[in-house]
Enzyme design. Structure first.
Site, PDB file in Angstrom:
ATOM      1  N   LYS A  19      39.191  50.836  26.467  1.00 17.65           N
ATOM      2  CA  LYS A  19      39.087  52.102  27.196  1.00 17.65           C
ATOM      3  C   LYS A  19      38.255  53.118  26.410  1.00 17.65           C
ATOM      4  CE  LYS A  19      41.726  50.306  30.226  1.00 17.65           C
ATOM      5  NZ  LYS A  19      41.490  50.169  31.651  1.00 17.65           N
TER       6      LYS A  19
ATOM      7  N   HIS B 118      35.733  51.570  35.644  1.00 13.83           N
ATOM      8  CA  HIS B 118      37.031  50.889  35.572  1.00 13.83           C
ATOM      9  C   HIS B 118      37.111  49.928  36.759  1.00 13.83           C
ATOM     10  CE1 HIS B 118      41.713  51.450  35.225  1.00 13.83           C
ATOM     11  NE2 HIS B 118      41.289  50.395  34.565  1.00 13.83           N
TER      12      HIS B 118
ATOM     13  N   ARG C 179      52.380  43.300  28.716  1.00 10.32           N
ATOM     14  CA  ARG C 179      51.008  42.829  28.900  1.00 10.32           C
ATOM     15  C   ARG C 179      50.790  41.452  28.271  1.00 10.32           C
ATOM     16  NH1 ARG C 179      47.088  46.255  31.741  1.00 10.32           N
ATOM     17  NH2 ARG C 179      48.376  48.041  32.256  1.00 10.32           N
TER      18      ARG C 179
HETATM   19  P1  GTP Z   1      45.230  47.548  34.579  1.00  8.49           P
HETATM   20  O1  GTP Z   1      45.137  46.373  33.684  1.00  8.49           O
HETATM   21  O2  GTP Z   1      46.344  48.478  34.206  1.00  8.49           O
HETATM   22  O3  GTP Z   1      43.944  48.293  34.729  1.00  8.49           O
HETATM   23  O4  GTP Z   1      45.736  47.040  36.027  1.00  8.49           O
HETATM   24  P2  GTP Z   1      45.129  46.160  37.211  1.00  8.49           P
HETATM   25  O5  GTP Z   1      44.422  47.048  38.173  1.00  8.49           O
HETATM   26  O6  GTP Z   1      44.394  44.982  36.702  1.00  8.49           O
HETATM   27  O7  GTP Z   1      46.475  45.701  37.978  1.00  8.49           O
HETATM   28  P3  GTP Z   1      47.117  44.259  38.183  1.00  8.49           P
HETATM   29  O8  GTP Z   1      46.230  43.324  38.959  1.00  8.49           O
HETATM   30  O9  GTP Z   1      47.598  43.771  36.875  1.00  8.49           O
HETATM   31  O10 GTP Z   1      48.355  44.611  39.119  1.00  8.49           O
HETATM   32  C1  GTP Z   1      49.347  45.520  38.758  1.00  8.49           C
HETATM   33  C2  GTP Z   1      50.591  45.335  39.561  1.00  8.49           C
HETATM   34  O11 GTP Z   1      50.320  45.423  40.961  1.00  8.49           O
HETATM   35  C3  GTP Z   1      51.241  43.963  39.336  1.00  8.49           C
HETATM   36  O12 GTP Z   1      52.621  44.119  39.193  1.00  8.49           O
HETATM   37  C4  GTP Z   1      50.896  43.192  40.574  1.00  8.49           C
HETATM   38  O13 GTP Z   1      51.855  42.211  40.878  1.00  8.49           O
HETATM   39  C5  GTP Z   1      50.793  44.279  41.656  1.00  8.49           C
HETATM   40  N1  GTP Z   1      49.791  43.913  42.687  1.00  8.49           N
HETATM   41  C6  GTP Z   1      48.546  43.441  42.484  1.00  8.49           C
HETATM   42  N2  GTP Z   1      47.907  43.167  43.647  1.00  8.49           N
HETATM   43  C7  GTP Z   1      48.782  43.478  44.634  1.00  8.49           C
HETATM   44  C8  GTP Z   1      48.707  43.427  46.063  1.00  8.49           C
HETATM   45  O14 GTP Z   1      47.716  43.020  46.670  1.00  8.49           O
HETATM   46  N3  GTP Z   1      49.816  43.852  46.749  1.00  8.49           N
HETATM   47  C9  GTP Z   1      50.927  44.310  46.104  1.00  8.49           C
HETATM   48  N4  GTP Z   1      51.953  44.709  46.839  1.00  8.49           N
HETATM   49  N5  GTP Z   1      51.033  44.367  44.755  1.00  8.49           N
HETATM   50  C10 GTP Z   1      49.974  43.961  44.026  1.00  8.49           C
HETATM   51  C1  SPV Z   2      44.913  50.392  31.935  1.00  8.86           C
HETATM   52  O1  SPV Z   2      45.879  51.138  31.679  1.00  8.86           O
HETATM   53  O2  SPV Z   2      44.064  50.681  32.816  1.00  8.86           O
HETATM   54  C2  SPV Z   2      44.755  49.112  31.217  1.00  8.86           C
HETATM   55  C3  SPV Z   2      45.656  48.819  30.102  1.00  8.86           C
HETATM   56  O3  SPV Z   2      43.869  48.342  31.549  1.00  8.86           O
HETATM   57  S1  SPV Z   2      45.212  49.649  28.629  1.00  8.86           S
HETATM   58  O4  SPV Z   2      44.212  48.818  27.945  1.00  8.86           O
HETATM   59  O5  SPV Z   2      46.403  49.771  27.813  1.00  8.86           O
HETATM   60  O6  SPV Z   2      44.661  50.933  28.927  1.00  8.86           O
HETATM   61 MN    MN Z   3      42.625  49.134  33.224  1.00 11.42          MN
END
Ligand code: GTP
Ligand code: SPV
Ligand code: MN
Length: 596
Positions: free
Chosen positions: A219, A239, A380
């Site tokens: 980040k 992002h 994570r």
């Molecule tokens: P960061 O790493 O924090 O940037 O997050 P990210 O955007 O990659 O989110 P990620 O795909 O890890 O999903 C975060 C949460 O949302 C998880 O608990 C998933 O199970 C949930 N999630 C992801 N996609 C969906 C979806 O299509 N529907 C629902 N209801 N939940 C989802």
């Molecule tokens: C986020 O928070 O958007 C992440 C996890 O991808 S961290 O690297 O901890 O910010």
């Molecule tokens: Mn992220």
């Protein structure tokens, strides 16, 4: 002392880069580590550091038969997520950081953190971690060096970046590298600061040992400093996930999508299309960050600067994300998950029965039925992208992939429909700028409150948000083949708080419509908010949905939009005179269309 330190730095160093050697020496003089280790990124070094981390209790070996090469790390319970209120942009002028960032005067920040760093590595080892963000040798690739007293950080950086000798070789004797200094300190939230000095290409992070606060390539460099450089140099640091979707005829379309933290990027990037999508394939280029520049052919090309995934664990299972399950089967570092009696990992939303007994994320005994979560909601995994069965063959391509569609999506239990297409680039930037999302466990603070999160960059934009949105508007002048822009919301709920849309792999149904729109294969229907699929254009065969679910998920409700417009107004007012004119015009047009 100082001179012997300096000698130690230079004699063992695997580089002759004078700027680098001098900077490491200066930081060592300030932090006074007992030892300095230059990381080379080799397998032998990984083995050595892992053994050392196990000896120090920083990593707990998991059941090596079930999870070969996997370890568990428990962070301090006060240190489990990004800390936005302790994150600062340190530009000489306060206005350059803008109203959405915390600002500290650079001199004051160097002094304040200097006092904390003073002697902070006494009795500890300083790891010198050279790394590349982006494929080695690529023209978009940036080099950073992180000095850290955390062996956990060194091991994570090894997975998340191209770390060690290749990065040092790429740097050569250039002075152009990001200078990152990190010390875990005493993990006291009152002495925790994540400071960015965009003008010096420098990051100082003190007092945390958690992911986004300390893996400085991610980040801090790839987004906060990256977005600053992107504006100076005419590109975008976002992002965003990047995926390639291939249709049954073999045509691949590349898509980038910005969803806020813990709102589905990793899941969407690794999606497996449902059975009815025979012949379709989704491949992952990146799951969190995209660097995008205009190519010689006038198209927008994206690279993933990372080499691994730092993904949300809870909710991951063989139904929601089978590719992630395969990815974390080996060579993965788990942070803050629960542990089973036989030394495997567990989390809320994993497949199978809830075990009767576990060791929770804090190392305490846990019993089934306990009101406390066994795994931290922001637990994570850190896994190499090469573990991903769906890794795109383009993931290492220094040219990147040509982006045909950009998707903006938030977590909204109401208001925002399942999918719509922007009328044009400016309207698309408006959709991105007005994104709102309910907060998640990825940052400390209250969860589930709607906040404006423009382009999912609120916590990551390294300069004035108004200038950032203007930069997005300006980009259209240099892109001759503009990607189409879309907005999605997987998270709309019914009266009982149940998700109206099944999400995960079923999002393929929406992605297919997006691909069809990109290639002009399907007509569309105009609404006040944008273009939407005609009835039946999002196939629902095979979905176990109540008949009204789709119409509810796609509905546009006047009363909800009234309060949405109000909330958007508060955000734009915050930008003052830097709120781009073109977006103000979009806003006026929307208000007149809605008649409110
Ligand atoms: P960061 O790493 O924090 O940037 O997050 P990210 O955007 O990659 O989110 P990620 O795909 O890890 O999903 C975060 C949460 O949302 C998880 O608990 C998933 O199970 C949930 N999630 C992801 N996609 C969906 C979806 O299509 N529907 C629902 N209801 N939940 C989802
Ligand atoms: C986020 O928070 O958007 C992440 C996890 O991808 S961290 O690297 O901890 O910010
Ligand atoms: Mn992220």
């Amino acid at each position: 002392m100082a001179s012997t330190q300096r000698a130690a730095v230079t004699s063992d160093a695997p580089t002759k880069n004078v700027a680098l050697l001098n900077w490491v020496a200066r930081c060592a003089q300030m932090t006074q580590p007992d030892r300095i280790i230059w990381c080379d990124g080799s397998e032998a070094e990984k083995k050595r550091l892992t053994e050392q981390a196990v000896k120090e209790g920083i990593l707990i070996p998991l059941n090596q038969e079930k999870r070969p090469g996997c370890y568990l790390h428990r962070s301090n319970p006060n240190d489990v997520a990004r800390v936005e209120h302790l994150t600062f942009i340190c530009t000489p002028n306060k206005t350059d950081a803008g109203p959405t960032n915390n600002w500290m005067d650079p001199e004051q920040a160097y002094t304040k953190l200097g006092l904390l760093f003073d002697g902070s590595m006494k009795g500890r080892t300083m790891y010198v971690v050279p790394y590349a963000m982006g494929p080695l040798g690529g023209t978009s690739t940036k080099i950073g060096v992180e000095l850290t007293d955390s062996i956990y950080v060194a091991l994570n950086m090894r997975i998340m970046t191209r770390m060690g000798k290749p990065a040092l070789d790429m740097l050569g004797d250039s002075e152009d590298f990001n200078r990152g200094l990190h010390s875990t300190g005493d993990v006291n939230p009152d002495r925790r600061y994540i400071c960015h000095f965009p003008h010096d290409n420098t990051i100082w992070s003190f007092g945390s040992g958690y992911g986004g606060n300390v893996l400085l390539g991610k980040k801090c460099l790839a987004l906060r400093i990256g977005s600053y450089l992107g504006r100076e140099e005419g590109w975008l640091a976002e992002h965003m996930l990047i995926l390639g979707v291939t249709d049954p005829k073999g045509q691949t379309t590349y898509v980038a999508a910005a969803f806020p933290s813990a709102c589905g990027k990793t899941n969407f990037a690794m999606m497996i299309p449902p059975k009815s999508y025979q012949g379709w394939k989704v491949e992952t280029v990146g799951d969190d960050i995209a660097w995008m520049r205009v190519g010689p052919d006038g198209r927008l090309y994206a690279i993933n600067p990372e080499a691994g995934y730092f993904g949300v664990v809870p909710g991951t299972n063989t139904k929601t994300n089978p590719n992630a399950m395969a990815t974390i089967a080996k060579d993965t570092l788990f942070t803050n998950v629960a542990m089973t009696a036989d030394g495997d990992v567990w989390w809320e939303g994993k497949d199978g029965e809830v075990p009767e007994e576990l060791i929770d994320w804090q190392g305490r005994p846990w019993k089934k039925g306990s009101p406390d979560k066994a795994a931290h909601p922001n637990s994570r995994f850190t896994a190499p992208m090469t573990n991903n069965p769906a890794l795109s063959p383009k993931a290492n391509d220094p040219q990147g992939v040509p982006i045909s569609a950009i998707i903006f999506g938030g977590r909204r239990s109401n208001t925002v429909p399942l999918v719509l297409q922007a009328f044009n680039w400016t309207h698309g930037v408006f959709l991105g700028a007005t994104m709102g999302s309910e907060t998640t466990a990825a940052a400390t603070g209250k969860v589930g409150v709607v906040r404006r999160d423009p382009m999912a960059m609120l916590p990551f934009c390294g300069y004035h948000m108004g200038d950032y949105l203007q930069h997005w508007l300006d980009m259209q002048k240099s892109i001759t083949h503009l990607p189409k822009i879309f907005q999605v919301n997987w998270f709309r709920q019914d009266k009982n708080g149940k998700y109206l849309w099944p999400g995960y792999g079923e999002n393929m149904r929406v992605l297919e419509w997006i691909v069809n729109r990109v290639h002009g294969r399907v007509p569309t229907q105009e609404t006040l908010l944008g273009w939407v699929p005609r009835q039946g254009d999002i196939p629902t065969q095979g979905l176990d949905l109540p008949p009204e679910a789709i119409s509810e998920a796609t509905s546009i409700k006047a009363d909800e939009w009234k309060s949405e417009l109000k909330s958007q107004e508060v955000f734009f007012e915050q930008l003052g005179t830097k709120a781009p004119e073109a977006l103000m015009l979009q806003r006026k047009l929307l208000i007149s269309r809605l008649g409110s």
